[in-house]
Design a protein around this motif. Structure first.
Motif, short mmCIF file in Angstrom:
data_model
loop_
_atom_site.label_atom_id
_atom_site.label_comp_id
_atom_site.label_asym_id
_atom_site.label_seq_id
_atom_site.Cartn_x
_atom_site.Cartn_y
_atom_site.Cartn_z
N TRP A 133 34.42 5.26 -27.21
CA TRP A 133 33.37 5.10 -28.21
C TRP A 133 32.01 4.99 -27.53
N TYR A 180 37.93 -4.50 -38.02
CA TYR A 180 38.23 -3.41 -37.06
C TYR A 180 37.02 -3.08 -36.21
N ARG A 187 36.31 -4.39 -31.78
CA ARG A 187 35.88 -3.49 -30.69
C ARG A 187 35.10 -4.23 -29.61
N LEU A 227 44.41 0.47 -38.17
CA LEU A 227 43.14 -0.23 -37.93
C LEU A 227 43.01 -0.68 -36.47
N LEU A 228 44.14 -1.03 -35.87
CA LEU A 228 44.09 -1.42 -34.45
C LEU A 228 43.66 -0.24 -33.59
N MET A 229 44.05 0.97 -34.00
CA MET A 229 43.59 2.15 -33.26
C MET A 229 42.09 2.36 -33.48
N VAL A 230 41.64 2.15 -34.71
CA VAL A 230 40.20 2.25 -34.99
C VAL A 230 39.44 1.20 -34.17
N SER A 231 40.11 0.08 -33.89
CA SER A 231 39.49 -0.99 -33.09
C SER A 231 39.48 -0.70 -31.61
N GLY A 232 40.20 0.35 -31.19
CA GLY A 232 40.16 0.71 -29.78
C GLY A 232 41.27 0.11 -28.93
#
Lengths: 597, 597
Positions: free
Chosen positions: A23, A128, A132, B202-207
């Protein structure tokens, strides 16, 4: 897709061509060159695009924070002037050759590095995004490492990971249960477990010998800052081991955990009796990093007329204790007033104090509103006992023992924190020799732990002296937090009946609530015992987190809601009908009524 | 307390003094000597007490089955005549010196080695006794080993174990949810998760990049033999990996699991398209241990007048298929009738068949009620295509393709099992290239997996041809059981909207149900995908268990109850009031009403 994680790059990768995915943390233009900070779970690295790579440069020019990129480029050393020592990868950067935009991103609801500018509700709604942040990533990564290390230890020590049910019946912990209406048995309800206590005991009766589980547990209680409606427990039970063996294994587990995850040596854990912990620290989970102790002065106060002190000193259930705080003479009147208010939360009706200004001057060198009530000799003897020195302040608690312990115990923590008296590091200990029962205030007894805890005496002795009997329970305490607690359990039917009798639990009630366990004790139950650790609290301590919500991926708010998913939510009339239930009051009425209360 | 587990003793311990703890499995008196079989989780060993050790002999004389003992004694070789080769420890025995009775036992509700003489209800009620049986111990021990091996693999491959909530909101799997009334939000309900699907995305969206969890999931469905209301899923999700990479990692995980736990080499898993699996096996989870295949004969049947075959052969949605069973000519008329009844469960309106008695005699050598409806040339060509041989039987299905596939697919398994045609061993495969959607029967589309599954084409192509579009989903199949399934997910908002549009899900409905996921896709979602394995089924396969209840410590019955703890149970009026609900019908009324239905 990637060849390396961003955070893994260093000078040993110089001249390598790498592919990164992640990201956009930040983006800057400088002298016709685009600088992108690319972030993944491992860290952040700077990627540079210069106009030579035209197509990719143009793409880089379009990217905004939180875009998802795949970048290929060559690692190169930064010039001395541009080395960023605040960044783990600050000695290098990646000269971008190719850039693929895997996904774009709308303007984030908050900037990750400015998360403190928005309320926790916004961060929970966009959890979410909040996850990060490198701090949050690191906390959950450490949590996974902690769980994994504990599992490895227990697997290696012959413990079997056995799952127990989530849809079950009320357990004996005594907090409020979450209930689940049964569709196939209309009018009946499952309870979500407050702990796997009964099941783990049954597993011992079944001969599994060593059990563990990282178990979800549930309590429908009004939440304090460090509680969640669902929490995770490292649940352990063993057969044919006594308390020393159980404590030894689990102490080793925690010691090895700290070694492997934090590289910290905890050493051997001291043991302290419950009585001593209460006497010296006013708490059954003393924070031994704090060099302050409660000192009993009942004998001295029996020599004074001052009613506030003399009453509790003469009362067998009372206590007069002093808490000496070195350097505390400088505490202002305003601060003392605040502390007085603070201890009133714990039932204290006041907070007497003496400042030690100049001990050489005798009583003249002391400053206190209560000095006039006490003979000089008593005051001097007390100063000697407390080893008072110039600059100290001494606080006093005088009340029922429970009130004194709780209020001075809390004051000890509070004062130590605000005066910076809490030592760095880790202070573990075992608290042992708990009483079996405590007075329930109406002439009866309640268990200090749960009713399956074994006493350290025979059924006859227990029956004769329930008030003084000790249990075979033990708590592991670290830095003032109860990490875990457990006990040897009752494995003989006769002893279990004795305990129920003392607790005033009738045979019918016992049979109704725990009949299956009582039955099981008749069919060859082995001696057994165990312990449960609160994983969330352990992770909080090990990550230095202030809030339990910081160590749980998707936590609930203090009103037990999830603002991200909007849970709990409405359900259809059809669903309620299938479950044979209806609402007592419509949602809005009920909400209004709840607010009125 | 013990020095060794019972089952660990062998000839290398001869002359050692050992201390054992365990249960009396059997007790025999023989020639003035007492023989006790002592059992723990590791196995059984024979302990002998002779009258020399008077006090202990007398105690041994008092013990009964399931007493809990601590025994100290010397290991000695058995005489050649008394070696018991059926017993792992049968070459040795322990000459008992000391015996301590740790607990007595009432007469067990059933004898462990005669557990089949009582109904499953009795064994479930006394589950803690049933779990003492070595078979049950071994199953749960293997389950723990399997879970541990999977965790080790995933930990080692950089996956993070992250817990997702149990108290959450309705998830999109579409089965009935278990609901939990909220006390703090009266009128609202939590749902127990049917899977952690949305959270893992969502955990994937969180990185977090690589996530796994051994997750409890819940479905309130009427239970079939292999279902439980709560079940356990090995839940995996990754970012920046495509389907080949995800399949490769998880295939390796299962392969290493079989190596380490069962010492079995599974080899590389073949891949088969959904279309091929349906064509050849009538199933998307074909059991490749069975050497029978469906063969399409539509083209041939377009040449006959026989309406039952000709109709489906001409219908683009129809199918006529043959299933040849070598050696099946000996199947009796009665058995054929039973099979006909069996396929009717799957909607087949009949089961045509031809027995091949003497192929050399042409059509004369065949036996079938349908021969008269078909031209000889067609029959002969069909025999050639099927490579029929004397002694075969050929079954036919002719109907809509779905009915033919389902009924002949089921018949294939049934016949293979009763004729002993299922090969020994393990037959894994991947099924891929699933359709995105299936006809919902009323002109619309439903997702074959869930609505977050990515298609293998662009949004435009998907919109144009929803009926033929393939998804990026994959199922892992082993011996006819779906071990796990997953897909690459949609990570771009536009694609997700296209899918919702095709499914007829309005923007409002999508926002209401999955708003937080749709929001998340806008803020920089990475390409991601994953897979979930059913742990219970995996353990069933690996332990050769017939019932899911045999691989769960405390399972529910088919009516979703626990007969041991009596869950679900009644709750108090006070509890219901706190939750703002009341019963629609009193428990007994409701039960009576439910029975009437």
């Amino acid at each position: 897709m990637r060849s390396h994680y961003c955070g893994a790059l260093g000078t040993n990768n110089i001249d390598e061509t790498v592919t990164l995915c992640g990201w956009v943390d930040r983006r800057r233009d400088h002298g016709g060159v685009i600088f992108l900070d690319l972030r993944d779970r491992d860290g952040i690295v700077q990627v540079v695009f210069d106009p030579d790579t035209e197509e990719h440069f143009q793409r880089a020019d379009r990217v905004r924070p939180e875009y998802v990129l795949k970048v290929t480029g060559r690692v190169r050393a930064r010039s001395e002037a541009t080395v960023n020592s605040a960044m783990a990868t600050g000695e290098i950067e990646v000269l971008g050759k190719e850039l693929e935009i895997l996904n774009s991103a709308a303007t984030p609801p908050f900037q990750l590095d400015a998360h403190t500018t928005v309320g926790e509700d916004v961060r929970l709604k966009y959890r979410y995004m909040d996850l990060r942040r490198p701090e949050m990533q690191n906390r959950l990564i450490l949590r996974a490492q902690i769980t994994s290390a504990i599992r490895s230890f227990l697997d290696g020590a012959g413990f079997l990971d056995i799952e127990t049910p989530i849809l079950t019946r009320a357990t004996p912990e005594g907090a409020r249960d979450y209930l689940v209406p049964s569709r196939t048995h209309p009018g009946s309800f499952f309870a979500l477990p407050q702990s796997p206590q009964l099941f783990k005991q049954l597993l011992m009766v079944s001969g599994f010998d060593r059990y563990y589980q990282v178990a979800k547990c549930f309590r429908d209680e009004d939440l304090r800052a460090d509680r969640q409606p669902e929490f995770t427990q490292i649940d352990i039970e063993t057969a044919f081991l006594d308390e020393d063996e159980i404590m030894s294994i689990t102490e080793r587990m925690i010691r090895e955990l700290f070694q492997s995850v934090l590289s910290v040596e905890l050493g051997d854990f001291p043991r302290m009796s419950y009585a001593e912990a209460m006497e010296r620290y006013g708490s059954d989970k003393p924070d031994l990093r704090i060099p302050l102790e409660l000192v009993s002065v009942d004998d001295l106060m029996q020599q004074v007329d001052f009613k506030v002190f003399r009453g509790p000193a003469d009362d067998p259930d009372g206590r007069v204790a002093a808490l000496k705080v070195p350097g505390g003479a400088k505490i202002s009147r305003k601060e003392i007033d605040d502390y007085t208010k603070y201890v009133s939360i714990y039932g204290a009706r006041g907070l007497a104090w003496i400042k030690v200004n100049d001990l050489a001057a005798g009583v003249e060198g002391l400053q206190s509103p209560i000095l006039k009530f006490m003979p000089e000799a008593v005051v001097i003897e007390m100063m000697t006992r407390l080893q008072a020195q110039d600059g100290d302040i001494i606080f006093f608690g005088a009340d029922k023992s429970a009130v004194v312990n709780e209020s001075l115990g809390a004051l000890r923590l509070k004062v130590a924190e605000s005066m910076g008296l809490v030592a760095e590091g880790w202070a573990p200990l075992w608290v042992v020799d708990f009483p079996m029962f405590e007075d329930d205030g109406s002439g009866g007894w309640t268990p200090l732990h749960h009713p399956f805890t074994a006493p350290a005496c025979s059924p006859e002795e227990l029956q004769a002296n329930p008030g003084t009997a000790l249990s075979r329970a033990y708590d592991m305490v670290l830095n003032g937090t109860e990490l875990g607690g457990g006990s040897v359990r009752i494995h003989q039917h006769e002893m279990q009946e004795t305990v129920f009798r003392i607790l005033g639990i009738s045979d019918e009630e016992a049979q109704e609530k725990f009949g299956f366990l009582l039955d099981a004790l008749q069919y060859g139950a082995p001696p057994h015992g165990g312990l449960a650790f609160g994983l969330d609290r352990l992770v909080m301590l090990m990550t230095g987190s202030q809030s339990i919500r910081d160590v749980i991926a998707f936590p609930k708010t203090q009103s037990a809601a999830c603002v991200m998913t909007d849970a709990p939510g409405e359900v259809s009339a059809q669903q309620l009908r299938e479950l044979n239930i209806r609402l007592r009051q419509a949602k809005q009425e009920a909400a209004a009524a709840a607010q009125d209360e």
